[in-house]
Each structure stands twice: as C-alpha cells, then as structure tokens.
Design an enzyme around this catalytic site. Structure first.
Site, PDB file in Angstrom:
ATOM      1  N   HIS A  39       0.785  -1.234   0.000  1.00  0.00           N
ATOM      2  CA  HIS A  39       0.000   0.000   0.000  1.00  0.00           C
ATOM      3  C   HIS A  39       0.819   1.288   0.000  1.00  0.00           C
ATOM      4  CE1 HIS A  39      -0.193   0.033   4.721  1.00  0.00           C
ATOM      5  NE2 HIS A  39       1.000  -0.292   4.265  1.00  0.00           N
ATOM      6  N   HIS A  40       2.154   1.196  -0.004  1.00  0.00           N
ATOM      7  CA  HIS A  40       2.971   2.417  -0.049  1.00  0.00           C
ATOM      8  C   HIS A  40       3.425   2.777  -1.460  1.00  0.00           C
ATOM      9  CE1 HIS A  40       3.012   2.584   4.249  1.00  0.00           C
ATOM     10  NE2 HIS A  40       3.702   1.468   4.394  1.00  0.00           N
ATOM     11  N   ALA A  41       3.294   1.875  -2.419  1.00  0.00           N
ATOM     12  CA  ALA A  41       3.762   2.148  -3.773  1.00  0.00           C
ATOM     13  C   ALA A  41       2.953   3.276  -4.403  1.00  0.00           C
ATOM     14  CB  ALA A  41       3.679   0.893  -4.622  1.00  0.00           C
ATOM     15  N   GLN A  63      -0.122   4.010   7.546  1.00  0.00           N
ATOM     16  CA  GLN A  63      -1.151   4.506   6.630  1.00  0.00           C
ATOM     17  C   GLN A  63      -0.876   4.055   5.198  1.00  0.00           C
ATOM     18  OE1 GLN A  63      -1.156   8.081   4.673  1.00  0.00           O
ATOM     19  NE2 GLN A  63      -3.277   8.636   5.014  1.00  0.00           N
ATOM     20  N   ASP A  72      -0.624   5.235   2.263  1.00  0.00           N
ATOM     21  CA  ASP A  72      -0.492   6.496   1.533  1.00  0.00           C
ATOM     22  C   ASP A  72      -0.503   6.299   0.030  1.00  0.00           C
ATOM     23  OD1 ASP A  72       1.985   5.186   1.923  1.00  0.00           O
ATOM     24  OD2 ASP A  72       3.104   7.028   1.549  1.00  0.00           O
TER      25      ASP A  72
END
Length: 295
Positions: free
Chosen positions: A107-109, A148, A150
C-alpha cells in the site's frame, strides 16, 4: 519465493514461513498459483516509465532506497505474481465469499516509485482492473496495517468508485500522510478495546454509506504489541477480533471480501508468520460460519 537481494533489510523468507504455518494448521486450504500481472494492468495505475524501470530491473538507486531493497529480475517476477494474486483472490472471493492473497498488500507504492517495501500497489491495480472488467462497480479498500496506506490513497484519490479507509498509528511511517477518503489516526499504545471501539465506530457506517459491491482488506498484523515496526498494542486475541469483525461486517451484507497480507515485522520470522496465518484462518472460519449468500 524470490532470493533475497544483496542489499536491503526486508526479510523475504516470511512468505515461505507463512505458507508453512498455514499447511501445519491442518485447515482445509485450496492453494492457487498467482498469475503474473499483465504489464498493461500495471501501467493503467502506475507511470509507464516506472513500470519500464521495474521490468528491465533498472530502478534508480534513489527509488530503490525508498523501496528498501534493489529490484532484481527475481523481485520483478515476484511482484508481478503478488499483484496477480490480489486480482485472483478477488475473483475467488466472488465465488466463495472470502479468499486471501498470502502476500502483497503493498500500500505504499506510488505512481512513479515504490516505497516502504512496496514495488507496485496491488490493491489499486486489482481494484482498477475489477472495475474495468465490470466485475465490480464500487470498491471499498479497508486498510488496517499499522502504517497509513499512503500509496493507495494517492493512486485512487480522484476516483469516486473506490473508497479508502485507513486506521493507522498516527506517529508511525509515513511521516507525511496522504489523504484517504477516511483516515482514523490512532494514538501510540492503543489496546484491543480502544482499537475495536474505533473500528466499530467507522467501518459499518462506511460500508452502508458508500455501498460497495466488493471489499479489499489490507490485513497487516503490525498493530501487534510485539511488532518491531508498530506502535500499537493489540494482542493475538485483538487481531483475531479485528479480522473476524471486518469479514463479518462485509459478509452479513452479502459482499465478497479478499484480503492481502500486509505488514508484520520481527526478529523471529516464525512468530510473525504465525500471526499472518492465524489472521487468514480466522477470516476463512468467519466466512464459513456465516454462510451468507453473495448478492
């Protein structure tokens, strides 16, 4: 499995250990091989120039530092399959109510770079593809990793057909948060009861208001009290309560749900893997107990 690159701190052996823990549980498991994600699916979400860098294993060093490891040909092939696995889990969930990808949750990519041990964003890629193929019209992404999501928030920010909900430790990575459709920032040291109060206060209302027809769940186990990179204080029982609640609130409404592994960190890889395995087994059990027909 991909051989660990020479540089970086990420422990790739976690994924093999998770599968060992799942098989050792004795639970009835049907295992599917993940297809490699087609390049055009990735380019529909990520900058094609960045996709080219990954496919040719020529990711610049500054981006590799953001990711946390170099992108070798083995890593490239692996992330194509982990992204394909999230799409496949979604298709299987549409048949069975629940299915899990035993990896991914990246989920950070971001559009033009990876970050935080994430190369491509499987949640955004799979959501985009399901909608493009008309397998779903409105998708809710529930992100309960301690960090998070992001990248997912940024990649889907302009879309009205994808809703991102993130419950995360306020003071944890990333320092600069993106804006999810709904962010719930949690204080350091929050325990099981406090966490469940926050989840109950937000998830059912989001499902009812946004009215998705599919749910992705980033089920990171790093909110655990013993996690090396977490700042929350959930116990094993608290993680199980969290996971069962997410599946129950989804399935009682007749919606399918697919989970991705997400974060989990520690010096003892078997201990971390056991948390991930228990998470998936609890969700599968909750789905089986409910037996709610799909809409």
């Amino acid at each position: 499995m991909a051989p660990a690159p020479a540089r970086g701190t990420f422990k790739f052996d976690k994924y093999h250990t998770v599968m060992e823990a799942l098989h050792a549980s004795g639970a009835a498991i049907t295992q599917h091989a993940s297809p490699p994600c087609p390049r055009d699916w990735l380019e529909a979400v990520h900058d094609p120039a960045y996709v080219e860098e990954v496919f040719t294993a020529q990711v610049p060093r500054d981006k590799e530092r953001r990711i946390g490891f170099p992108v070798t040909p083995h890593i490239r092939d692996r992330v194509r399959r982990t992204n394909g696995g999230t799409w496949l889990a979604a298709k299987l969930a549409m048949q069975h109510g629940y299915a899990a990808n035993s990896a991914a949750g990246s989920h950070h990519a971001l559009s033009n770079t990876g970050a935080g041990y994430c190369v491509f964003n499987d949640l955004a890629v799979a959501s985009n593809r399901l909608i493009a193929e008309r397998d779903a019209a409105r998708i809710l992404i529930v992100d309960l990793d301690v960090h998070q999501g992001d990248g997912t928030a940024s990649l889907t920010a302009a879309r009205e057909d994808i809703f991102t909900l993130s419950l995360h430790a306020e003071k944890n990575f990333p320092v600069r948060k993106a804006r999810s459709n709904l962010d719930v920032a949690l204080p350091d040291g929050l325990d099981d009861a406090g966490y469940m109060d926050a989840l109950r206060a937000h998830l059912p209302g989001v499902i009812d208001t946004f009215a998705p027809d599919f749910v992705f769940y980033q089920a990171g186990v790093d909110p655990h009290v013993d996690d090396k990179l977490g700042r929350l204080a959930l116990t094993d029982a608290g993680l199980e309560q969290r996971d069962r609640f997410v599946v129950r609130e989804t399935r009682i409404r007749g919606l399918p749900i697919a989970s991705a592994l997400g974060g989990g960190y520690g010096d003892d890889q078997r201990e971390v893997a056991a948390r991930h395995a228990r998470s998936m087994l609890a969700m599968a059990d909750e789905n089986t107990k409910l037996r709610t027909p799909l809409r």
